[in-house]
Design an enzyme around this catalytic site. Structure first.
Site, PDB file in Angstrom:
ATOM      1  N   HIS A   1      -3.608  -5.664   0.779  1.00 32.18           N
ATOM      2  CA  HIS A   1      -3.010  -5.933   2.261  1.00 32.18           C
ATOM      3  C   HIS A   1      -2.871  -7.409   2.558  1.00 32.18           C
ATOM      4  CE1 HIS A   1      -2.423  -1.844   3.941  1.00 32.18           C
ATOM      5  NE2 HIS A   1      -3.478  -1.547   3.082  1.00 32.18           N
TER       6      HIS A   1
ATOM      7  N   GLU B   1      -1.173  -8.798   4.669  1.00 31.67           N
ATOM      8  CA  GLU B   1      -0.929  -9.095   6.158  1.00 31.67           C
ATOM      9  C   GLU B   1      -2.434  -9.221   6.829  1.00 31.67           C
ATOM     10  OE1 GLU B   1      -0.957  -4.631   5.793  1.00 31.67           O
ATOM     11  OE2 GLU B   1      -0.644  -6.458   4.700  1.00 31.67           O
TER      12      GLU B   1
ATOM     13  N   CYS C   1       0.907  -1.067   0.072  1.00 26.19           N
ATOM     14  CA  CYS C   1       0.071  -0.102   0.098  1.00 26.19           C
ATOM     15  C   CYS C   1       0.878   1.182  -0.014  1.00 26.19           C
ATOM     16  CB  CYS C   1      -0.973  -0.055   1.255  1.00 26.19           C
ATOM     17  SG  CYS C   1      -2.395   0.954   1.044  1.00 26.19           S
TER      18      CYS C   1
END
Length: 226
Positions: free
Chosen positions: A194, A196, A86
């Site tokens: 994302h 994660e 990002c």
């Protein structure tokens, strides 16, 4: 193996990345403050999401001049693995480590959603645990995720296998539906989604876990997925 997560003023996804690598994948992880010099001994450097330096001027424009980025550039040019997620992706383009740029979303609004991604290239340190053509669901959260690049560079990127992920449903107007790319050497990678945030069963989605496992597989000497 040892991962370094760079923390800028305004970073807000550094803890998420740390948690996945440390607690979910049992890897050695260390935070690196933006004012520090990059120490030796890291196997992979991650630039996390957030709003580095408040996104003043434009996203990533100030962060590229931070002290730690001097070392990250040297590290990348020497072949070290660097990931930008990002805002980290935005920083890598501003620093000239990845082609193109990230600009305002086509709809001029911040988007927070989960979106389908297609794995368009599995032969890389970042995607080797996926299958080419595999569709995964990964969260996005950005206001400036519209990837732009000139036609000549885009054609070269396609030929050299630098486009790693594309959107199934383009949410922001990105050229060629691009969601994630790498450099020609395939050691520097940036993506707007994302992974994660999709790496723990408790959250109901582990599609992003194989992103980090791909890096681990590569660092362990495993082959890329042709």
């Amino acid at each position: 193996m040892r991962f370094g997560i760079v923390v800028f003023p305004g970073s807000n996804c550094d803890i998420d990345c740390y948690y996945v690598l440390k607690d979910e994948l049992q890897q050695e992880v260390e935070y690196i403050w933006h004012e520090e010099e990059l120490k030796e001994g890291f196997d992979c450097i991650i630039l996390p999401g957030g709003f580095s330096y408040g996104d003043y001027l434009r996203c990533g424009a100030v962060a590229q001049f931070s002290k730690v980025m001097e070392g990250v550039k040297v590290y990348a040019h020497a072949g070290g693995l660097v990931v930008g997620i990002c805002n980290g992706f935005q920083i890598l383009t501003e620093a000239g480590l990845l082609p193109g740029a990230l600009v305002r979303n086509k709809g001029l609004k911040f988007i927070c959603d989960t979106t389908p991604l297609k794995v368009t290239e599995a032969n890389s340190p970042f995607t080797n645990q996926y299958q080419k053509g595999e569709v995964i669901q990964i969260p996005i959260a950005h206001g400036e995720g519209n990837y732009v690049v000139d036609e000549v560079t885009l054609a070269e990127m396609k030929t050299k296998g630098q486009i790693l992920f594309t959107y199934g449903e383009n949410p922001n107007g990105s050229t060629g539906d691009i969601a994630g790319i790498c450099n020609e050497g395939k050691n520097v990678m940036g993506l707007m989604p994302h992974p994660e945030r999709a790496s723990e069963a408790l959250l109901g989605n582990v599609d992003g876990k194989k992103f980090f496992q791909s890096i681990m597989h590569y660092l362990e000497g495993g082959k890329n997925n042709d």
